[in-house]
Design an enzyme around this catalytic site. Structure first.
Site, PDB file in Angstrom:
ATOM      1  N   HIS A  23      50.836  32.688  38.490  1.00  0.00           N
ATOM      2  CA  HIS A  23      52.228  32.979  39.308  1.00  0.00           C
ATOM      3  C   HIS A  23      51.621  33.781  40.363  1.00  0.00           C
ATOM      4  CE1 HIS A  23      55.125  31.459  36.267  1.00  0.00           C
ATOM      5  NE2 HIS A  23      54.333  32.183  35.536  1.00  0.00           N
ATOM      6  N   HIS A  71      58.717  41.069  44.894  1.00  0.00           N
ATOM      7  CA  HIS A  71      59.266  40.389  45.913  1.00  0.00           C
ATOM      8  C   HIS A  71      60.047  40.632  47.302  1.00  0.00           C
ATOM      9  CE1 HIS A  71      60.333  36.612  42.576  1.00  0.00           C
ATOM     10  NE2 HIS A  71      59.058  36.656  43.217  1.00  0.00           N
ATOM     11  N   SER A 103      54.234  28.821  42.498  1.00  0.00           N
ATOM     12  CA  SER A 103      54.978  29.969  43.107  1.00  0.00           C
ATOM     13  C   SER A 103      56.585  29.420  43.292  1.00  0.00           C
ATOM     14  CB  SER A 103      54.551  30.604  44.428  1.00  0.00           C
ATOM     15  OG  SER A 103      55.111  31.626  45.064  1.00  0.00           O
ATOM     16  N   GLY A 178      60.670  31.604  34.868  1.00  0.00           N
ATOM     17  CA  GLY A 178      61.866  32.553  35.256  1.00  0.00           C
ATOM     18  C   GLY A 178      62.330  32.870  33.874  1.00  0.00           C
ATOM     19  N   GLU A 208      59.010  30.412  25.094  1.00  0.00           N
ATOM     20  CA  GLU A 208      58.424  31.600  25.424  1.00  0.00           C
ATOM     21  C   GLU A 208      59.020  32.715  24.494  1.00  0.00           C
ATOM     22  OE1 GLU A 208      58.637  32.612  29.723  1.00  0.00           O
ATOM     23  OE2 GLU A 208      57.322  34.316  29.348  1.00  0.00           O
TER      24      GLU A 208
HETATM   25  C1  LIG Z   1      58.019  38.806  31.886  1.00  0.00           C
HETATM   26  C2  LIG Z   1      56.810  38.414  31.484  1.00  0.00           C
HETATM   27  C3  LIG Z   1      56.427  38.846  30.169  1.00  0.00           C
HETATM   28  C4  LIG Z   1      56.156  37.568  32.167  1.00  0.00           C
HETATM   29  C5  LIG Z   1      55.378  36.464  31.749  1.00  0.00           C
HETATM   30  N1  LIG Z   1      56.078  35.446  31.830  1.00  0.00           N
HETATM   31  C6  LIG Z   1      56.760  34.580  32.741  1.00  0.00           C
HETATM   32  N2  LIG Z   1      57.488  34.049  31.999  1.00  0.00           N
HETATM   33  C7  LIG Z   1      58.498  33.070  32.933  1.00  0.00           C
HETATM   34  N3  LIG Z   1      58.464  33.405  34.013  1.00  0.00           N
HETATM   35  C8  LIG Z   1      57.640  34.029  34.644  1.00  0.00           C
HETATM   36  C9  LIG Z   1      56.409  34.726  34.136  1.00  0.00           C
HETATM   37  N4  LIG Z   1      55.449  35.536  34.771  1.00  0.00           N
HETATM   38  C10 LIG Z   1      56.070  35.022  36.071  1.00  0.00           C
HETATM   39  N5  LIG Z   1      57.246  34.312  36.048  1.00  0.00           N
HETATM   40  C11 LIG Z   1      57.906  33.703  37.247  1.00  0.00           C
HETATM   41  O1  LIG Z   1      57.035  33.814  38.385  1.00  0.00           O
HETATM   42  C12 LIG Z   1      57.750  34.457  39.424  1.00  0.00           C
HETATM   43  C13 LIG Z   1      56.748  35.393  40.255  1.00  0.00           C
HETATM   44  O2  LIG Z   1      55.809  34.722  40.924  1.00  0.00           O
HETATM   45  P1  LIG Z   1      56.390  33.607  42.313  1.00  0.00           P
HETATM   46  O3  LIG Z   1      57.421  34.643  42.963  1.00  0.00           O
HETATM   47  O4  LIG Z   1      56.910  32.658  41.574  1.00  0.00           O
HETATM   48  O5  LIG Z   1      55.048  33.478  42.956  1.00  0.00           O
HETATM   49  C14 LIG Z   1      58.757  35.316  38.481  1.00  0.00           C
HETATM   50  O6  LIG Z   1      59.988  35.746  39.399  1.00  0.00           O
HETATM   51  C15 LIG Z   1      59.163  34.397  37.401  1.00  0.00           C
HETATM   52  O7  LIG Z   1      60.110  33.322  38.073  1.00  0.00           O
HETATM   53 ZN   LIG Z   2      53.996  32.014  33.404  1.00  0.00          ZN
END
Ligand SMILES: CC(C)=CCNc1ncnc2c1ncn2[C@@H]1O[C@H](COP(=O)(O)O)[C@@H](O)[C@H]1O
Ligand SMILES: [Zn+2]
Length: 351
Positions: A23, A71, A103, A178, A208
């Site tokens: 991500h 963010h 992203s 998310g 998850e």
């Molecule tokens: C909380 C945790 C253990 C994280 C790892 N597991 C995850 N599970 C689901 N969505 C995720 C995870 N890590 C990142 N994201 C998603 O990626 C986003 C951040 O990257 P971006 O803004 O899309 O560029 C987060 O807001 C979320 O929507």
């Molecule tokens: Zn992920």
């Protein structure tokens, strides 16, 4: 560090690698974060709010709070371009030869730039890295945040469709991610189905957390092209034989993120990670970082961790990294180039 440790460390760094689950905003390094914090001192954000150090753990909920903070720091075209370029360069420096970055384009009200501009900024970063001869192939997955519901999901799919046709093949698919405790996958099926029908590949976060059996059954019937985490699919952790059957029969690769799962506490310890379950079955497993910035890791470390935890030989590690090429959403020609690269590097890296 002993001489042996140094040699092992070098092996994992030199190992050519494929990163398929990263991500963008979770991948921002300490150095880039410092720059962002300095650009926005009024937010009063400390670095400790954007990263989870080794030995530290957070609940899933606390982890998602971290993204809210990040963010705030990444909310302009300039920020996205800088962050994406830095992330791509860092993966390249870690020996990653092929990267699929994902992203979530955010609402314009939150960023001041449209979702279209958001995606364009990320694509621009990929183009600039290519122009600057950074030694890495990069593709992009547009992410849907499940929290935002079916209408936003559909809007995102339409945008991704447009870009798939106009981005010279840089946009290859869609991610569903998310907070897994929010919303239900069944509401997103029409959007995901539409994406699939128009040729976008699907990488979905699946099981998850526990008790998502019904949702996972539905999503597996699409079926997705890859699964993110799949932590609670197998019966030993409350999943089911039916879920495992669907994954195996359709041979859907699983993206496994060891540090992320342990720090996010969905897995109690490294040796209990479900990597073992799937790897022993000979199922396609791809080691990934998820959020290298938030979880303070990199892909070399993840390979080293898997090898030391599960006793993998260098040969087995090599095979694992090579197998990831075929799990990618890259076109055949790119896969072939990567296979070639692996063949060339093999005698130099494996001893
Ligand atoms: C909380 C945790 C253990 C994280 C790892 N597991 C995850 N599970 C689901 N969505 C995720 C995870 N890590 C990142 N994201 C998603 O990626 C986003 C951040 O990257 P971006 O803004 O899309 O560029 C987060 O807001 C979320 O929507
Ligand atoms: Zn992920």
């Amino acid at each position: 560090m002993t001489e042996m440790d140094r040699e092992a460390d070098l092996f994992y760094r030199q190992l050519p690698k494929v990163e398929l689950h990263a991500h963008l905003n979770g991948s921002v390094s300490f150095e880039t974060m410092e720059k962002l914090i300095a650009r926005k001192p009024h937010l009063n954000i400390k670095h400790s709010m954007t990263a989870i150090r080794n030995g530290q753990h957070r609940t899933l909920d606390e982890c998602f709070q971290v993204f809210k903070v990040i963010h705030q720091l990444v909310d302009s075209e300039e920020d996205i371009l800088m962050v994406a370029k830095a992330v791509i360069q860092e993966f390249a420096a870690d020996g990653v030869k092929y990267l699929e970055l994902r992203s979530t384009p955010r609402e314009e009200t939150k960023t001041g730039l449209s979702k279209r501009r958001y995606i364009e900024s990320a694509i621009e970063a990929i183009r600039q890295c290519k122009q600057e001869d950074v030694d890495i192939e990069v593709r992009f997955l547009v992410a849907i945040d499940r929290r935002n519901g079916p209408e936003v999901a559909m809007e995102t799919v339409k945008l991704a469709e447009d870009f798939m046709l106009s981005s010279d093949g840089l946009i290859v698919g869609l991610d569903l991610s998310g907070d897994p405790t929010v919303g239900h996958g069944k509401d997103l099926l029409p959007a995901l189905q539409r994406a699939k029908n128009c040729g976008l590949k699907l990488a979905l976060h699946l099981s998850e957390i526990p008790s998502q059996k019904e949702e996972s059954e539905l999503l597996l019937d699409l079926p997705p092209d890859r699964i993110g985490h799949g932590t609670f699919l197998h019966p030993e952790v409350g999943g089911s034989d039916s879920l495992v059957d669907k994954v195996c029969k359709q041979n859907i690769p699983i993206e496994l993120c060891l540090t992320s799962n342990v720090k996010g506490q969905t897995v109690p310890s490294y040796d209990k990670h479900h990597f073992q379950y799937w790897y022993e079955r000979g199922h396609p497993c791809v080691l990934c970082t998820d959020d290298k910035g938030v979880f303070c890791t990199d892909l070399s470390q993840e390979y080293q961790l898997a090898a030391s935890t599960f006793g993998l030989s260098q040969e087995a590690v090599w095979h694992l990294s090579q197998q990831a090429i075929q799990c990618s959403f890259a076109p055949e020609a790119v896969k072939q180039q990567l296979e070639q690269k692996w063949a060339e590097l093999r005698p130099r890296v494996l001893n």
